[in-house]
Design an enzyme around this catalytic site. Sequence first.
Site, mmCIF file in Angstrom:
data_model
loop_
_atom_site.group_PDB
_atom_site.id
_atom_site.type_symbol
_atom_site.label_atom_id
_atom_site.label_comp_id
_atom_site.label_asym_id
_atom_site.label_seq_id
_atom_site.Cartn_x
_atom_site.Cartn_y
_atom_site.Cartn_z
ATOM 1 N N HIS A 164 -3.124 7.359 7.143
ATOM 2 C CA HIS A 164 -1.518 7.873 7.406
ATOM 3 C C HIS A 164 -2.587 9.110 6.409
ATOM 4 C CE1 HIS A 164 2.101 5.949 6.497
ATOM 5 N NE2 HIS A 164 1.697 5.145 6.299
ATOM 6 N N GLN A 185 2.434 10.119 1.801
ATOM 7 C CA GLN A 185 3.918 9.400 1.860
ATOM 8 C C GLN A 185 4.854 9.244 0.333
ATOM 9 O OE1 GLN A 185 2.265 5.580 2.670
ATOM 10 N NE2 GLN A 185 3.922 5.291 3.949
ATOM 11 N N GLY A 214 0.777 -0.953 -0.077
ATOM 12 C CA GLY A 214 -0.622 0.270 -0.351
ATOM 13 C C GLY A 214 0.808 1.292 0.029
ATOM 14 N N CYS A 271 5.720 0.226 7.771
ATOM 15 C CA CYS A 271 5.652 1.013 7.003
ATOM 16 C C CYS A 271 6.508 1.663 5.881
ATOM 17 C CB CYS A 271 4.951 1.996 7.060
ATOM 18 S SG CYS A 271 4.046 3.663 6.748
ATOM 19 N N LEU A 272 6.623 1.457 4.711
ATOM 20 C CA LEU A 272 7.405 2.460 3.883
ATOM 21 C C LEU A 272 7.416 3.453 4.173
ATOM 22 C CD1 LEU A 272 5.980 0.998 0.295
ATOM 23 C CD2 LEU A 272 7.724 0.502 1.797
ATOM 24 N N HIS A 276 -4.761 0.527 7.885
ATOM 25 C CA HIS A 276 -3.286 1.519 7.812
ATOM 26 C C HIS A 276 -3.320 3.042 7.306
ATOM 27 C CE1 HIS A 276 1.362 1.008 8.304
ATOM 28 N NE2 HIS A 276 1.279 1.847 6.972
ATOM 29 N N GLU A 277 -3.554 2.653 5.985
ATOM 30 C CA GLU A 277 -3.769 4.207 4.831
ATOM 31 C C GLU A 277 -4.601 4.540 5.165
ATOM 32 O OE1 GLU A 277 -1.003 3.235 2.636
ATOM 33 O OE2 GLU A 277 -1.137 1.162 3.186
HETATM 34 O O1 K1U Z 1 1.775 2.191 4.155
HETATM 35 C C1 K1U Z 1 2.837 1.511 3.891
HETATM 36 O O2 K1U Z 1 3.998 2.325 3.923
HETATM 37 C C2 K1U Z 1 2.971 0.783 2.813
HETATM 38 C C3 K1U Z 1 2.583 -0.920 4.205
HETATM 39 C C4 K1U Z 1 1.474 -0.662 3.902
HETATM 40 C C5 K1U Z 1 1.328 -2.544 5.309
HETATM 41 C C6 K1U Z 1 1.655 -3.379 5.813
HETATM 42 C C7 K1U Z 1 1.795 -4.031 6.564
HETATM 43 C C8 K1U Z 1 0.278 -3.953 7.354
HETATM 44 C C9 K1U Z 1 -0.393 -2.988 7.262
HETATM 45 C C10 K1U Z 1 0.063 -2.356 6.137
HETATM 46 C C11 K1U Z 1 3.714 -1.817 3.229
HETATM 47 O O3 K1U Z 1 3.239 -1.935 2.574
HETATM 48 S S1 K1U Z 1 5.052 -2.243 4.712
HETATM 49 C C12 K1U Z 1 6.085 -3.288 3.090
HETATM 50 C C13 K1U Z 1 5.217 -4.541 3.142
HETATM 51 O O4 K1U Z 1 4.266 -5.141 3.957
HETATM 52 C C14 K1U Z 1 5.701 -5.736 2.527
HETATM 53 C C15 K1U Z 1 6.949 -5.542 2.181
HETATM 54 C C16 K1U Z 1 7.852 -6.280 1.393
HETATM 55 C C17 K1U Z 1 6.448 -7.819 0.098
HETATM 56 C C18 K1U Z 1 5.363 -7.686 1.044
HETATM 57 C C19 K1U Z 1 4.821 -6.508 1.690
HETATM 58 ZN ZN ZN Z 2 2.626 3.197 6.604
#
Ligand code: K1U
Ligand code: ZN
Length: 173
Positions: free
Chosen positions: A138, A51, A46, A92-93, A134-135
Site C-alpha cells: 500500500h 487507506q 492491518g 483488503c478493507l 500486503h501493507e
Molecule cells: O490492508 C488491509 O486492507 C487490511 C487487510 C490485511 C490482509 C488481510 C489478509 C491477508 C493479507 C492482508 C485485512 O485485514 S482484510 C480483512 C481481514 O483479513 C479480516 C477480517 C475479519 C477478521 C479477520 C481478518
Molecule cells: Zn489492503
Amino acid sequence: MAILPIVQFPNPVLAMKCQPIAEVNDDIRRLAADMGETMYKAPGVGLAAPQVGEPIRMVVIDVSEDKNQLLTLINPVITERGEEKETGEEGCLSLPGIWEKVTRNTSITVQFMDLDGQKQEIHAEGLLAICIQHELDHLEGTVFIDHLSRLKYDRACAKLKKRRLQEKRDKAD
Ligand code: K1U
Ligand code: ZN
C-alpha cells in the site's frame, strides 16, 4: 481516538507512492492510534496510512487472536526475504468482498521506527509476514489485485462494481 473513513479502491491516494515520516510527533501518534481503532472496528488485521487518506509511510497490524498485539511500523523497509514462497487468499478493507490468491515470501525481516522514534527490527513469518508485505505494498501505491493476471484483475473490478451497485440499490429500497 476516532474511527476514520476507509478510502475505497480506486481512489487515487491508493495508487500514490507514500512519503517517509520525518519526525515521530504527537500528530503521528494520534493518527496511529486512530488507525488502530479503525482497523479493529472494521475488522481487519492491518491498515496502511493511505487507506485513511494519508499518503505517508506508516502501517498498523495486529494478527494476534486476542487483538492485543498492535504493531505500528513507521518508515518500514523489508531488509531480507526468505527463499520460500506461499500462495494464500488475501482481502483488503479498501476492496471489500474481494478475496484472491497472492504469492508472497513466507519469512521476512523488517526495519522500522516505533512510536518513540526508535529504530526496531523484527523477523516475521506466517500471517504476520503476509500482512506486512500486503501493507507495505500500500505504501508503494500497490493493491493486492495488482498482483493478479489482467483477466483476474478485470474480474475483481467488475465484481466490486456490481457489489457497489447492489449496495446503492439496497440503500434506495
Ligand atoms: O490492508 C488491509 O486492507 C487490511 C487487510 C490485511 C490482509 C488481510 C489478509 C491477508 C493479507 C492482508 C485485512 O485485514 S482484510 C480483512 C481481514 O483479513 C479480516 C477480517 C475479519 C477478521 C479477520 C481478518
Ligand atoms: Zn489492503
